[in-house]
Design a protein around this motif. Sequence first.
Motif, PDB file in Angstrom:
ATOM      1  N   MET A  76       0.836  -1.148   0.040  1.00 33.30           N
ATOM      2  CA  MET A  76      -0.047  -0.177   0.075  1.00 33.30           C
ATOM      3  C   MET A  76       0.987   1.218  -0.086  1.00 33.30           C
ATOM      4  SD  MET A  76      -2.810   1.415   2.852  1.00 33.30           S
ATOM      5  CE  MET A  76      -3.459  -0.027   2.865  1.00 33.30           C
ATOM      6  N   ASP A  97      -2.676  -0.809  -3.379  1.00 28.76           N
ATOM      7  CA  ASP A  97      -3.440   0.188  -2.969  1.00 28.76           C
ATOM      8  C   ASP A  97      -2.694   1.809  -2.867  1.00 28.76           C
ATOM      9  OD1 ASP A  97      -5.775   1.653  -2.253  1.00 28.76           O
ATOM     10  OD2 ASP A  97      -6.012   0.214  -0.259  1.00 28.76           O
ATOM     11  N   ARG A 111      -8.321  -0.594   5.153  1.00 32.77           N
ATOM     12  CA  ARG A 111      -7.596  -0.854   4.040  1.00 32.77           C
ATOM     13  C   ARG A 111      -6.740  -1.867   4.188  1.00 32.77           C
ATOM     14  NH1 ARG A 111      -6.935   3.886  -0.593  1.00 32.77           N
ATOM     15  NH2 ARG A 111      -8.988   4.817  -0.077  1.00 32.77           N
ATOM     16  N   SER A 164      -3.695  -8.035  -6.316  1.00 32.60           N
ATOM     17  CA  SER A 164      -4.681  -7.424  -6.897  1.00 32.60           C
ATOM     18  C   SER A 164      -5.077  -8.317  -8.353  1.00 32.60           C
ATOM     19  CB  SER A 164      -4.898  -5.935  -7.359  1.00 32.60           C
ATOM     20  OG  SER A 164      -4.832  -5.333  -6.240  1.00 32.60           O
ATOM     21  N   ARG A 190     -10.991  -4.594  -3.203  1.00 28.06           N
ATOM     22  CA  ARG A 190     -10.904  -3.890  -2.123  1.00 28.06           C
ATOM     23  C   ARG A 190     -11.512  -4.163  -0.741  1.00 28.06           C
ATOM     24  NH1 ARG A 190      -6.314  -2.348  -3.890  1.00 28.06           N
ATOM     25  NH2 ARG A 190      -6.197  -1.068  -5.829  1.00 28.06           N
ATOM     26  N   SER A 194     -13.723   2.932  -1.513  1.00 24.91           N
ATOM     27  CA  SER A 194     -12.282   3.487  -1.769  1.00 24.91           C
ATOM     28  C   SER A 194     -12.306   4.511  -2.641  1.00 24.91           C
ATOM     29  CB  SER A 194     -11.410   2.184  -2.185  1.00 24.91           C
ATOM     30  OG  SER A 194     -10.191   2.839  -2.734  1.00 24.91           O
ATOM     31  N   VAL A 196     -10.412   4.688  -5.254  1.00 25.09           N
ATOM     32  CA  VAL A 196      -9.844   4.167  -6.496  1.00 25.09           C
ATOM     33  C   VAL A 196     -10.800   4.237  -7.513  1.00 25.09           C
ATOM     34  CG1 VAL A 196      -8.997   2.061  -7.547  1.00 25.09           C
ATOM     35  CG2 VAL A 196      -8.554   2.446  -5.186  1.00 25.09           C
TER      36      VAL A 196
END
Length: 238
Positions: A76, A97, A111, A164, A190, A194, A196
């Motif tokens: 992350m 992330d 997260r 991922s 996730r 998020s 994202v």
Amino acid sequence: MYKVLVIEDDVMMSNMLSMYLQEEGYKVKQAYRGNEGLQLADSFDPHLVLLDLMLPDVDGIEVCAQIRSVSQVPIMILSMKSEVSERVQALKTGADDYLCKPFSMHELTARVEALIRRSHTVFGESTAQVAAASTAVEEEEPIQLDVERRLLLVRGQLVETTFSEYELMKLFLAHPGKVFSREELINAIRGFDSFVTDRAIDVHIVNLRKKIEQNPKEPKLIRTVWGFGYKYTAQAAT
């Protein structure tokens, strides 16, 4: 006890992250320089890495790339840089992330928990489920999952993936032909709301196509459903 490696040159920020994560039950080690972080990534063998992009000795992107070259540990990124181009570059390098500073510790731990949980979900599956899935894949598809090592077997060759990428491929293989929206794919990797964007999913798909398609520029396996998302076309793999 899950282990988290914090690579952050801001001592106050690093100490705050360490204290908060320890209170949540994680074992934490801190590195204030990139090279130190790389050494600890090897010796500490963390379940997750929190990585600042702006380090005094080695660029955080380079640290991310070096860790990813030898490990599939979830990474992350923590950064003051909020530009989309920075996020995309981090994802292309292998990050799972990206959290922009400043952030709430509640969001951070949510997260962290989601990434670690998903990286270990496979070990909670029953032996029967894994065996059945493996048998079906071996009989019908050249794209297989190496469950224990979290790798892909593509036409007989082992291929490394990020956390991922593996989770997306696992989802596609479980539901061949199903059309997934970008939002569904984001939620799948996730596990909670998020920031994202759709662009992050597009980057993961591009990277996956490079690893599984015979011609990534003309994908036959992971197909784009224009205006909606993506689907995995199993029959195209045979």
